[in-house]
Design a protein around this motif. Structure first.
Motif, mmCIF file in Angstrom:
data_model
loop_
_atom_site.group_PDB
_atom_site.id
_atom_site.type_symbol
_atom_site.label_atom_id
_atom_site.label_comp_id
_atom_site.label_asym_id
_atom_site.label_seq_id
_atom_site.Cartn_x
_atom_site.Cartn_y
_atom_site.Cartn_z
ATOM 1 N N GLU A 58 -16.196 19.553 41.249
ATOM 2 C CA GLU A 58 -15.532 18.356 40.588
ATOM 3 C C GLU A 58 -14.080 18.189 41.371
ATOM 4 N N ALA A 59 -13.852 19.264 42.092
ATOM 5 C CA ALA A 59 -12.626 19.185 42.992
ATOM 6 C C ALA A 59 -12.735 18.680 44.408
ATOM 7 N N TYR A 60 -14.182 18.885 44.918
ATOM 8 C CA TYR A 60 -14.434 18.585 46.123
ATOM 9 C C TYR A 60 -13.713 17.454 47.017
ATOM 10 N N PRO A 61 -13.946 16.320 46.391
ATOM 11 C CA PRO A 61 -13.272 14.941 47.213
ATOM 12 C C PRO A 61 -11.759 15.297 47.411
ATOM 13 N N LEU A 62 -11.007 15.963 46.713
ATOM 14 C CA LEU A 62 -9.482 16.228 46.929
ATOM 15 C C LEU A 62 -9.352 17.437 47.903
ATOM 16 N N TYR A 63 -9.914 18.721 47.093
ATOM 17 C CA TYR A 63 -9.648 20.009 47.903
ATOM 18 C C TYR A 63 -10.272 19.785 49.326
#
Length: 773
Positions: free
Chosen positions: A349-354
């Motif tokens: 769920e954090a992949y696009p940002l992190y």
């Protein structure tokens, strides 16, 4: 303890206005030296703010084994502590911290906070009222000496006292064994720093294991044992040492922690280990564990176990993350000539940002903080996405998750970048410059928030920093006094925690750097403080004294106002008087006198009579006219010209330059309505449209702290004056900062009322709208 009580008493007297020494005088208050408000210099801490020749501090080394039960969310551990008594004092007992006991239903912190009911209650709200259904808190199984012999101990809520069989003398060391376990709390519903987060869509857990093992409290020269209870707000006071930690977890979990892993080759697959090796020289983040691998593990859920081994030297704490739903990327970065592995761990769920930002923000933070403090000394720096913000040596936990479609708002992105900078920055304050967070939150959070502001601004010149710019603290500083407390307030007693412990000290330091001291002096002194107190235990006095010692700037007035007081900045321009020199030249002075005479003689009735064509008596009957009817009282006579020329010829060269300069003199009166003295920053706008700025030291207030008058000489005629044009002093009332007075416009909007269900979203993010378009 006696010194601490004296200091707090002094703070109370200052804030409440008790000043028997000065009896209400208009001076000699805000500019007095801090004196007894600071602890006395001694052989341990010098008057310069540096460690003294006999400075000492304790050391504690840890050898820990732990096992994570992913089925019951339970952690079991055993540790051997080697404690070094470097103090001059014999110790008959040791104090250890049991921070997980803050969740114990019997701890005071479960009772002493007020609570209210509302029409919407979260599980966290209800847990605070009902208590927790799951038995929480540390369960001590055994406390023994190095040979396994049981030792007597006493638990007082979050503190554990171990009674030694004989006094531990100066220069001696002692080995202590502790066995323990606890149920890991759900930090999403219970709160707290460490715990687990459950993801029901794939039935997996993310464990952030922090404050998890019994840890030595600090024993110091300035307060003895720091055994103040952990109630959740004031954080830690910890002892430096070396760690070896073995963590047994499910075999498909990925583990990141403080220090360096000693057995990556055994823990990783061959291809993952190859990626790790590649990351050692990569300038871009390399996925050591990929998103596809994490998603596969989330579905398969291994029942086997693996033991990860980590080691860390000269750290004050150890924390770790464990989950099968983690992507892990890493990148080598050069920091002041040393290689540091910048790494990030995050869920799908954090992949696009992190994946895009996290590890590069980690690297940027290390470089910027190192430039402003000391070179980052550790080999690793980790950012973990865990829907919160918390820091530990070499590892921190942050937030930043995208929508299910992969989009995110600008606020989410900037918030994520800001929190990563902040939490990674904590490696410097307080993980290296190791202040007492239980007592002085600002020495940790305030100094770090200030460095965060500088780092954000060096990340992007347009970054919307929420803390640091002076004008952003104004709303807090203008609050009613009963809702305020000094920065120098114990952590547990702060009402507005964020503004007081984070924003106000960060703002004060920014003002010191940009307005009071200047960057060159401030930066040198700030680096000197970090250098002096790296891997040591500084106090507020050490910081205050070092900043003055290294800069030759007397700042006691500044510490008094910003750190020991609650007064706001509100400086007003009360009056302006304009003077010009009498040149003695009749051609100039007579013309000026004529203009003044005409201006004074003119009035409304005169103007209207002339417009109406009134026939005046002296015009109709000329016999009424005499010498004065035709006399030009402002005519320049030849004798007057001769007299002036003779006068001018008699002047010295210096006097001639003054007469020829045609200076304008402006006498300006300022009043200090808020109480907090600050420099005067005055912007002059001249009638030709040009501008100039004068910067007057705060010392102008030293002989009258409430009102000052100062004359300014200007070559040009002034059209307007403005105080603090760049909004750099945190003045709470800008309406009285201008001459002539100018109104600050506000805006209003005419809108149609929309009925929206309570809690419903009122829009989407720009990325989603752009995709539709």
């Amino acid at each position: 303890m006696r010194k601490k009580i004296m200091l707090l008493a002094a703070v109370f007297c200052y804030v409440t206005g008790i000043s028997a020494q000065h009896n209400g005088s208009n001076h000699g208050n805000r500019f007095e030296q801090l004196g007894t408000m600071l602890q006395s210099p001694n052989m341990y801490r010098s008057a310069s703010g540096a460690p003294g020749p006999r400075y000492w501090q304790q050391r504690a080394d840890y050898d820990i084994t732990a096992e994570l039960d992913d089925t019951r969310q339970k952690l079991t551990g055993a540790e051997t502590i080697t404690y070094y008594n470097n103090s001059p004092d014999p110790l008959t007992y040791l104090w250890l911290q049991l921070d997980e006991n803050e969740h114990d239903a019997n701890s005071d912190n479960q009772q002493f906070n007020g609570s209210r009911m509302s029409d919407k209650m979260t599980m966290k709200d209800l847990n605070g009222i009902l208590g927790y259904g799951k038995e929480l808190g540390v369960k001590i199984v055994k406390v023994a000496d190095g040979n396994g012999n049981a030792l007597p101990y006493t638990i007082n809520q979050t503190m554990l006292r171990v009674d030694l069989p004989k006094a531990l003398m100066p220069g001696e060391k002692y080995r202590l064994k502790v066995e323990w376990w606890y149920n890991i709390p759900n930090r999403m519903t219970i709160g707290g720093r460490g715990g687990y987060e459950h993801f029901p869509e794939d039935d997996n857990y993310l464990y952030t294991i922090t404050q998890w093992y019994p840890r030595l409290a600090v024993y110091s020269d300035f307060q003895g044992w720091q055994n103040k209870q952990f109630n959740g707000a004031g954080e830690f006071a910890l002892t430096f040492g070396n760690f070896r930690v073995r963590m047994t977890v499910p075999a498909d979990h990925v583990v990141g922690g403080t220090g360096e892993c000693q057995n990556y080759r055994e823990m990783l697959s061959a291809v993952q280990y190859q990626r790790w090796q590649q990351a050692q020289s990569s300038r871009e983040p390399v996925e050591v564990v990929t998103l596809a691998e994490a998603q596969k593990a989330m579905q398969q859920k291994s029942t086997a176990k693996k033991t990860w081994v980590f080691e860390a030297q000269q750290v004050r704490d150890f924390a770790w993350v464990s989950s099968r739903r983690l992507v892990w990327d890493a990148m080598a970065t050069q920091v002041e000539g040393n290689k540091v592995m910048a790494m990030s761990y995050y869920g799908p769920e954090a992949y696009p940002l992190y994946r895009r930002y996290s590890t590069k923000v980690v690297a940027h933070t290390l470089k910027t903080y190192s430039k402003h403090t000391i070179p980052y000394p550790y080999p690793v720096a980790i950012s973990v996405e865990a829907a919160n913000g918390m820091e530990y040596p070499m590892i921190c936990f942050n937030y930043g998750r995208a929508e299910k479609d992969g989009t995110y708002s600008e606020a989410t992105k900037n918030g994520m970048i800001g929190v990563i900078i902040h939490e990674v920055g904590h490696n410097f304050f307080p993980m290296i410059v190791n202040s007492d967070e239980r007592q002085w939150t600002w020495m940790d959070e305030g100094l770090n928030t200030f460095c965060q502001f500088m780092t954000e601004q060096e990340w992007d010149n347009n970054f919307p920093s929420g803390r640091g710019p002076a004008h952003k603290i104004v709303d807090y500083m203008k609050m009613p006094k009963e809702q305020l407390e000094p920065i120098m307030t114990n952590s547990e007693n702060i009402v507005q925690f964020g503004p007081n412990a984070y924003a106000k000290p960060a703002t004060a330091l920014n003002i010191l750097r940009e307005t009071v001291m200047g960057r060159e002096l401030f930066d040198f002194a700030f680096r000197e403080y970090a250098r002096r107190w790296a891997f040591k235990h500084p106090t507020p006095a050490d910081f205050f004294r070092t900043m003055e010692d290294a800069s030759a700037v007397d700042l006691d007035w500044f510490w008094r106002g910003w750190f020991f007081g609650i007064e706001p900045v509100d400086i007003s321009i009360d009056s302006v008087k304009w003077y010009r020199m009498d040149t003695q030249d009749p051609a100039i002075e007579n013309a000026a006198a004529k203009a003044a005479y005409d201006r004074n003689a003119d009035h409304l009735a005169r103007q209207r009579n002339k417009t109406a064509g009134v026939k005046f008596a002296v015009d109709q009957d000329t016999s009424l006219q005499d010498f004065y009817s035709k006399w030009d009282r402002f005519e320049v006579k030849p004798a007057a010209k001769i007299a002036y020329n003779q006068f001018y010829a008699s002047l010295s060269p210096e006097e001639k330059r003054m007469y020829d300069s045609k200076k304008n003199f402006y006498e300006v009166t300022f009043s200090n309505k808020g109480g907090l003295v600050m420099p005067l920053i005055i912007e002059w706008t001249f009638t030709d449209g040009t501008k100039a700025t004068d910067r007057i030291s705060a010392y102008i207030w030293r002989k009258n702290e409430y009102q000052v008058t100062k004359v300014f000489a200007k070559d040009k005629t002034v059209a307007a004056i403005k105080l603090d044009p760049q909004r750099e002093t945190a003045d709470i009332d800008e309406d009285n900062n201008s001459w002539p007075r100018t109104a600050t416009p506000s805006r209003f909007e005419l809108f149609r009322t929309k009925v929206v269900p309570r809690g419903a979203s009122t829009g989407d993010n720009p990325m989603q709208r752009a995709a539709r378009e």
